[in-house]
Design a protein around this motif. Sequence first.
Motif, mmCIF file in Angstrom:
data_model
loop_
_atom_site.group_PDB
_atom_site.id
_atom_site.type_symbol
_atom_site.label_atom_id
_atom_site.label_comp_id
_atom_site.label_asym_id
_atom_site.label_seq_id
_atom_site.Cartn_x
_atom_site.Cartn_y
_atom_site.Cartn_z
ATOM 1 N N HIS A 59 0.828 -1.205 0.000
ATOM 2 C CA HIS A 59 0.000 0.000 0.000
ATOM 3 C C HIS A 59 0.863 1.256 0.000
ATOM 4 C CE1 HIS A 59 -3.974 1.709 0.126
ATOM 5 N NE2 HIS A 59 -3.573 2.588 1.050
ATOM 6 N N ARG A 107 -7.683 -4.523 -0.004
ATOM 7 C CA ARG A 107 -7.089 -3.493 -0.861
ATOM 8 C C ARG A 107 -6.431 -4.073 -2.113
ATOM 9 N NH1 ARG A 107 -3.239 -1.307 3.768
ATOM 10 N NH2 ARG A 107 -3.000 -3.590 3.845
ATOM 11 N N ILE A 110 -7.423 -2.995 -5.566
ATOM 12 C CA ILE A 110 -7.034 -1.617 -5.890
ATOM 13 C C ILE A 110 -5.613 -1.602 -6.453
ATOM 14 C CG2 ILE A 110 -6.623 0.685 -4.938
ATOM 15 C CD1 ILE A 110 -8.715 0.099 -2.803
#
Length: 444
Positions: A59, A107, A110
């Motif tokens: 991330h 996540r 994404i």
Amino acid sequence: AHDYLMTITSWQQWGEQNRRGLGHAHIVFGVSLAYDWLYETLTPEERTAVAVALGQKAHELYEASASPRNVSAWGNWWRFSYAQNHYPIIHSALGMAGLALRDTDDRAWIWTDHAQEKMYHFQFILDGIDDGSWHEGIAYQNYFLTMMLPFAISLRQIYDIHVLPARYMSNYVYWRIYNLLPSSRENALTHGNYDLSWVNSYEPQSILRFAAGEYNNPRAEWAARQIISASGRRANLDAAPWNVFEFLYYDDSIAPQPPDDLPLAQTFSDMQAVIWRTGWDHDDLVFSLYSGSFGGNFASRTFIEGTYPWNPPCTRTGCSLNVGHNHADAANFSLYQAGTWLIHETIGTGNAATSFHNTLLIDGAGQYRPPSSNFGEVVDDFVNRSGFLRTSVSSRSFDYVAADATQRYDVPDLREFTRHVLFVRPHYFVMLDNLAAQSPHRYE
């Protein structure tokens, strides 16, 4: 492998000085593979520890890529450098993390979608390069292709999404074949930051063996075997990914086929280069000449025009034609025969100045090179700064090329520097530099 994985998982820092760039991406890439391949051998607690650490670091890489600005502490200048090797390597690493954690981290989709979109930009650049070449040099080309293929192949296998530059990869085989020097791990064209000391600069077998199986190309298998024969095998730890990927791509049904039916002269349009050979054996002669644009013709032209994938003005958006690995070496040439360089240049990182290459100095000064301070964001640094081939023709008995390097010099009254080369096969070369200027100059 287990011990390496768990040790790295415990580290707080994955990039040098906490920067979110190439070093960070390499560890994200490696941990993604290790998590996937070792999953069945990990305890539930170890799986959680790896997934949490990988998710956090992936991330961070996503934030650096998605940021609209260059954050100096992150070193994320690479996020819009569509024709620079860091761009595909880092985004492929992010994509690998998304695939590895797709059932574990909310996540992950994404990251995968973002990496996919970024790699579409890179796919467009590569497929626009119609000769399989790369402006940063063969070493960097080996590097980014090795690191991007696992993501492109995995994305296709899992989701049937295609970011693989198929046209480019098919042409790459012939670029590499013409660059092969018999009984040597070196290459005919040594443009850009060509550094043989790096493991990635002479381990392209995985790429060639992927192409052999992907495109049913026996010449790619022949080229891989030639390189293995010349360079041998490396057992160093840093070579492990190259050897593992080669093993995974290898298709033993593809029998090697020598390129004896290929023409002995080839022009590379994006690189604006020629390679002339007398054959493919140890005693054969190989001549090369390069006179192209910073960044290669396609990337340079689309950058100047402000077309896809560039988003001008780059001084505001952060896109950059990063040519930091390019040298000031238009009209440079080399000659090789029977295991020996008859005419060579000074190669490697740090030797970008014209004086290291077989071209001309004018009044003691070399060719113009865009400043590194702005990372290639200023379009005017590249307008009317290209070298090109005026003519390139070949027949059974001779080859001829005229390479124009006039625009590569910052000499206002220089009207022409064209290098003419005639090769009367198989033994004689004639070279003439045609120079014209409005005032006297010293040419060396």
